[in-house]
Design a protein around this motif. Structure first.
Motif, mmCIF file in Angstrom:
data_model
loop_
_atom_site.group_PDB
_atom_site.id
_atom_site.type_symbol
_atom_site.label_atom_id
_atom_site.label_comp_id
_atom_site.label_asym_id
_atom_site.label_seq_id
_atom_site.Cartn_x
_atom_site.Cartn_y
_atom_site.Cartn_z
ATOM 1 N N ASP A 45 -14.998 68.249 -16.696
ATOM 2 C CA ASP A 45 -14.470 67.178 -15.834
ATOM 3 C C ASP A 45 -15.502 66.804 -14.769
ATOM 4 N N GLY A 48 -18.151 64.750 -16.262
ATOM 5 C CA GLY A 48 -17.656 63.377 -16.426
ATOM 6 C C GLY A 48 -17.727 62.603 -15.116
ATOM 7 N N PHE A 51 -21.205 61.650 -14.384
ATOM 8 C CA PHE A 51 -21.611 60.557 -15.285
ATOM 9 C C PHE A 51 -21.096 59.229 -14.731
ATOM 10 N N GLU A 52 -19.841 59.250 -14.254
ATOM 11 C CA GLU A 52 -19.241 58.025 -13.720
ATOM 12 C C GLU A 52 -20.005 57.486 -12.521
ATOM 13 N N GLY A 97 -14.936 55.690 -34.679
ATOM 14 C CA GLY A 97 -15.730 55.135 -33.570
ATOM 15 C C GLY A 97 -15.945 56.125 -32.449
ATOM 16 N N LEU A 99 -16.963 59.991 -31.098
ATOM 17 C CA LEU A 99 -17.715 61.178 -31.509
ATOM 18 C C LEU A 99 -17.387 62.417 -30.680
ATOM 19 N N HIS A 100 -16.450 62.285 -29.745
ATOM 20 C CA HIS A 100 -16.100 63.437 -28.890
ATOM 21 C C HIS A 100 -15.294 64.456 -29.699
ATOM 22 N N ASP A 101 -15.780 65.707 -29.731
ATOM 23 C CA ASP A 101 -15.023 66.665 -30.543
ATOM 24 C C ASP A 101 -14.688 67.975 -29.844
ATOM 25 N N GLY A 103 -12.611 68.696 -27.241
ATOM 26 C CA GLY A 103 -11.172 68.848 -27.062
ATOM 27 C C GLY A 103 -10.466 68.984 -28.396
ATOM 28 N N SER A 145 -7.153 62.692 -32.057
ATOM 29 C CA SER A 145 -7.715 62.797 -30.713
ATOM 30 C C SER A 145 -8.594 61.578 -30.462
ATOM 31 N N LEU A 148 -12.006 57.729 -25.819
ATOM 32 C CA LEU A 148 -12.489 56.455 -25.272
ATOM 33 C C LEU A 148 -11.366 55.428 -25.269
ATOM 34 N N THR A 149 -11.332 54.621 -24.225
ATOM 35 C CA THR A 149 -10.311 53.568 -24.185
ATOM 36 C C THR A 149 -10.560 52.550 -25.310
ATOM 37 N N GLY A 177 -5.741 63.356 -26.003
ATOM 38 C CA GLY A 177 -7.099 62.998 -25.575
ATOM 39 C C GLY A 177 -7.021 62.381 -24.185
ATOM 40 N N ALA A 178 -8.135 62.439 -23.459
ATOM 41 C CA ALA A 178 -8.109 62.063 -22.036
ATOM 42 C C ALA A 178 -7.430 60.720 -21.702
ATOM 43 N N SER A 194 0.565 65.482 -26.343
ATOM 44 C CA SER A 194 0.331 66.519 -25.331
ATOM 45 C C SER A 194 -0.980 66.198 -24.631
HETATM 46 CO CO1 B1M Z 1 -18.449 60.793 -23.360
HETATM 47 N N1 B1M Z 1 -17.217 59.736 -22.268
HETATM 48 N N2 B1M Z 1 -19.271 59.160 -24.026
HETATM 49 N N3 B1M Z 1 -19.685 61.965 -24.269
HETATM 50 N N4 B1M Z 1 -17.737 62.186 -22.340
HETATM 51 C C1 B1M Z 1 -16.160 60.461 -21.566
HETATM 52 C C2 B1M Z 1 -14.912 60.586 -22.431
HETATM 53 C C3 B1M Z 1 -15.944 59.553 -20.269
HETATM 54 C C4 B1M Z 1 -14.523 59.655 -19.670
HETATM 55 C C5 B1M Z 1 -17.032 59.914 -19.221
HETATM 56 C C6 B1M Z 1 -16.853 59.118 -17.939
HETATM 57 O O1 B1M Z 1 -17.211 57.983 -17.880
HETATM 58 N N5 B1M Z 1 -16.272 59.756 -16.935
HETATM 59 C C7 B1M Z 1 -16.274 58.157 -20.848
HETATM 60 C C8 B1M Z 1 -15.109 57.359 -21.439
HETATM 61 C C9 B1M Z 1 -14.691 56.201 -20.567
HETATM 62 C C10 B1M Z 1 -13.559 55.460 -21.161
HETATM 63 O O2 B1M Z 1 -13.454 55.199 -22.322
HETATM 64 N N6 B1M Z 1 -12.652 55.106 -20.293
HETATM 65 C C11 B1M Z 1 -17.325 58.492 -21.891
HETATM 66 C C12 B1M Z 1 -18.266 57.568 -22.422
HETATM 67 C C13 B1M Z 1 -18.298 56.198 -21.756
HETATM 68 C C14 B1M Z 1 -19.147 57.884 -23.475
HETATM 69 C C15 B1M Z 1 -20.176 56.971 -24.162
HETATM 70 C C16 B1M Z 1 -19.707 55.543 -24.443
HETATM 71 C C17 B1M Z 1 -21.433 57.019 -23.277
HETATM 72 C C18 B1M Z 1 -22.579 56.125 -23.723
HETATM 73 O O3 B1M Z 1 -23.117 56.285 -24.780
HETATM 74 N N7 B1M Z 1 -22.899 55.195 -22.862
HETATM 75 C C19 B1M Z 1 -20.468 57.741 -25.478
HETATM 76 C C20 B1M Z 1 -19.521 57.335 -26.626
HETATM 77 C C21 B1M Z 1 -19.940 57.968 -27.934
HETATM 78 C C22 B1M Z 1 -18.861 57.812 -28.977
HETATM 79 O O4 B1M Z 1 -17.925 58.599 -29.035
HETATM 80 N N8 B1M Z 1 -18.945 56.769 -29.793
HETATM 81 C C23 B1M Z 1 -20.191 59.147 -25.051
HETATM 82 C C24 B1M Z 1 -20.826 60.248 -25.586
HETATM 83 C C25 B1M Z 1 -20.606 61.552 -25.190
HETATM 84 C C26 B1M Z 1 -21.422 62.716 -25.717
HETATM 85 C C27 B1M Z 1 -21.697 62.630 -27.232
HETATM 86 C C28 B1M Z 1 -22.749 62.742 -24.980
HETATM 87 C C29 B1M Z 1 -20.544 63.948 -25.256
HETATM 88 C C30 B1M Z 1 -19.566 64.442 -26.361
HETATM 89 C C31 B1M Z 1 -20.093 65.647 -27.090
HETATM 90 C C32 B1M Z 1 -19.046 66.197 -28.029
HETATM 91 O O5 B1M Z 1 -17.849 66.057 -27.876
HETATM 92 N N9 B1M Z 1 -19.552 66.830 -29.065
HETATM 93 C C33 B1M Z 1 -19.673 63.331 -24.154
HETATM 94 C C34 B1M Z 1 -18.945 64.089 -23.203
HETATM 95 C C35 B1M Z 1 -19.224 65.584 -23.181
HETATM 96 C C36 B1M Z 1 -18.004 63.503 -22.311
HETATM 97 C C37 B1M Z 1 -17.188 64.181 -21.176
HETATM 98 C C38 B1M Z 1 -18.143 64.437 -20.025
HETATM 99 C C39 B1M Z 1 -16.476 65.469 -21.514
HETATM 100 C C40 B1M Z 1 -15.522 65.394 -22.706
HETATM 101 C C41 B1M Z 1 -15.039 66.785 -23.031
HETATM 102 O O6 B1M Z 1 -15.541 67.430 -23.923
HETATM 103 N N10 B1M Z 1 -14.081 67.308 -22.212
HETATM 104 C C42 B1M Z 1 -16.099 63.050 -20.861
HETATM 105 C C43 B1M Z 1 -15.598 63.086 -19.438
HETATM 106 C C44 B1M Z 1 -14.296 63.866 -19.327
HETATM 107 O O7 B1M Z 1 -13.511 63.942 -20.247
HETATM 108 N N11 B1M Z 1 -14.045 64.393 -18.169
HETATM 109 C C45 B1M Z 1 -16.710 61.861 -21.461
HETATM 110 C C46 B1M Z 1 -13.564 68.681 -22.331
HETATM 111 C C47 B1M Z 1 -12.443 68.701 -23.404
HETATM 112 C C48 B1M Z 1 -11.919 70.143 -23.532
HETATM 113 O O8 B1M Z 1 -11.389 67.871 -22.938
HETATM 114 O O9 B1M Z 1 -11.630 66.244 -24.879
HETATM 115 O O10 B1M Z 1 -10.126 65.701 -22.895
HETATM 116 P P1 B1M Z 1 -10.713 66.682 -23.817
HETATM 117 O O11 B1M Z 1 -9.535 67.459 -24.584
HETATM 118 C C49 B1M Z 1 -8.447 68.022 -23.881
HETATM 119 C C50 B1M Z 1 -7.241 67.069 -23.744
HETATM 120 O O12 B1M Z 1 -7.584 65.712 -23.688
HETATM 121 C C51 B1M Z 1 -6.369 67.433 -24.899
HETATM 122 O O13 B1M Z 1 -6.588 68.823 -25.062
HETATM 123 C C52 B1M Z 1 -7.953 69.146 -24.763
HETATM 124 C C53 B1M Z 1 -7.956 70.506 -24.102
HETATM 125 O O14 B1M Z 1 -7.182 70.502 -22.932
HETATM 126 N N12 B1M Z 1 -6.550 66.800 -26.204
HETATM 127 C C54 B1M Z 1 -5.502 66.748 -27.073
HETATM 128 C C55 B1M Z 1 -7.617 66.274 -26.804
HETATM 129 N N13 B1M Z 1 -7.320 65.864 -28.018
HETATM 130 C C56 B1M Z 1 -6.028 66.144 -28.238
HETATM 131 C C57 B1M Z 1 -5.191 65.937 -29.336
HETATM 132 C C58 B1M Z 1 -3.861 66.364 -29.256
HETATM 133 C C59 B1M Z 1 -3.361 66.928 -28.099
HETATM 134 C C60 B1M Z 1 -4.174 67.145 -26.989
HETATM 135 O O15 B1M Z 1 -2.979 66.217 -30.253
HETATM 136 C C61 B1M Z 1 -3.418 65.777 -31.491
#
Ligand code: B1M
Length: 213
Positions: A45, A48, A51-52, A97, A99-101, A103, A145, A148-149, A177-178, A194
């Motif tokens: 977090d 993130g 990054f913002e 579309g 690539l986040h994996d 979570g 999961s 991204l919006t 997902g977030a 969830s």
């Molecule tokens: Co990206 N990214 N990212 N990123 N990234 C976010 C998501 C972002 C919020 C960062 C920010 O601006 N603060 C933002 C999205 C903004 C938006 O859409 N509103 C963002 C962006 C913009 C991007 C790119 C577009 C950046 C760019 O290239 N300019 C790009 C998009 C690529 C693509 O997907 N096409 C991109 C790329 C990447 C990396 C590849 C560099 C890397 C991902 C690496 C990987 O996953 N292998 C990355 C990362 C690491 C993040 C942040 C920093 C961390 C995500 C993460 O792993 N969190 C993220 C910021 C953030 O989330 N704070 C961000 C930890 C993880 C345990 O949490 O995935 O939320 P999460 O999962 C949670 C819950 O959501 C839930 O349970 C999990 C555990 O509690 N959950 C579920 C998830 N899936 C579930 C499914 C369920 C139930 C619960 O049921 C089926």
């Protein structure tokens, strides 16, 4: 042991340190979910947030993600139980579309640990791939999961594709997902939502109970 070092290691993308602290914590019987929930997820977090506000850029996200994954690789086997008869079958993936994996992988491990047979379709999964996997066995739960919006809209497309394939009535759908909220899940007609990995197990169990009754 100072577990905040794990938080720091992930924020700064120091995979070696993350591995070292995780190994030491597990050797001292620290609860793996405590590591995930109190240190690792807050670290991502923080990444993130940086990054913002343009303090971090994509390379920093990538190295932080690598450090997170290094720790998770040590933790995952502890979350996954073996031997018991599966409660049900779940196909999980990150939508097309996206690539986040991290979570999604955590949710998959928790579901497996919670007694489900989990088929992980990976990232960037097109709707037809979810449909194909759901079709293979009646009663399968489709778990999606999205981080991204711009990609969360694919969830609705998958639900429509399940309807078009004629298998929506026998396929439960759960989402997370977030950017996903309960309201969004309801709006697209998902059966479960969830905002975290352990909650996902509870949701999946409810869905199985509904299907069985
Ligand atoms: Co990206 N990214 N990212 N990123 N990234 C976010 C998501 C972002 C919020 C960062 C920010 O601006 N603060 C933002 C999205 C903004 C938006 O859409 N509103 C963002 C962006 C913009 C991007 C790119 C577009 C950046 C760019 O290239 N300019 C790009 C998009 C690529 C693509 O997907 N096409 C991109 C790329 C990447 C990396 C590849 C560099 C890397 C991902 C690496 C990987 O996953 N292998 C990355 C990362 C690491 C993040 C942040 C920093 C961390 C995500 C993460 O792993 N969190 C993220 C910021 C953030 O989330 N704070 C961000 C930890 C993880 C345990 O949490 O995935 O939320 P999460 O999962 C949670 C819950 O959501 C839930 O349970 C999990 C555990 O509690 N959950 C579920 C998830 N899936 C579930 C499914 C369920 C139930 C619960 O049921 C089926």
């Amino acid at each position: 042991m100072d577990l905040s070092e794990l938080y720091q290691a992930i924020v700064t993308g120091n995979a070696k340190k993350a591995e070292e602290v995780t190994k030491a914590a597990l050797a001292e019987n620290v609860d793996p979910m405590e590591l995930v929930q109190k240190y690792m997820i807050p670290a991502m977090d923080e990444v993130g947030k940086r990054f913002e506000c343009n303090e971090y850029f994509v390379p920093e996200l990538l190295i932080a993600a690598r450090a997170m994954k290094t720790s998770l690789e040590l933790i995952t086997p502890l979350l996954v139980s073996r031997g018991a008869k599966p409660l049900g079958r779940i196909v999980i993936g990150t939508v097309q579309g996206d690539l986040h994996d991290i979570g999604k992988n955590l949710v998959a491990s928790m579901l497996e640990g919670g007694g489900f047979q989990v088929i992980d379709l990976g990232v960037d999964v097109p709707p037809e791939r979810f449909v194909e996997a759901a079709r293979e066995q009646e009663g399968t739960i489709v778990a999606m999961s999205a981080l991204l919006t711009t990609t969360m809209v694919m969830m609705e497309k998958v639900i429509k594709a399940l309807e078009e394939a004629g298998i929506r009535d026998r396929t439960k759908v759960m989402v997370g997902g977030a950017p996903i909220t309960q309201q969004y899940a309801d709006q697209i007609g998902a059966d479960g939502y969830s905002d975290n990995a352990s909650g996902a197990v509870a949701v999946a169990r409810k869905l199985v109970a509904v299907t069985a009754s």
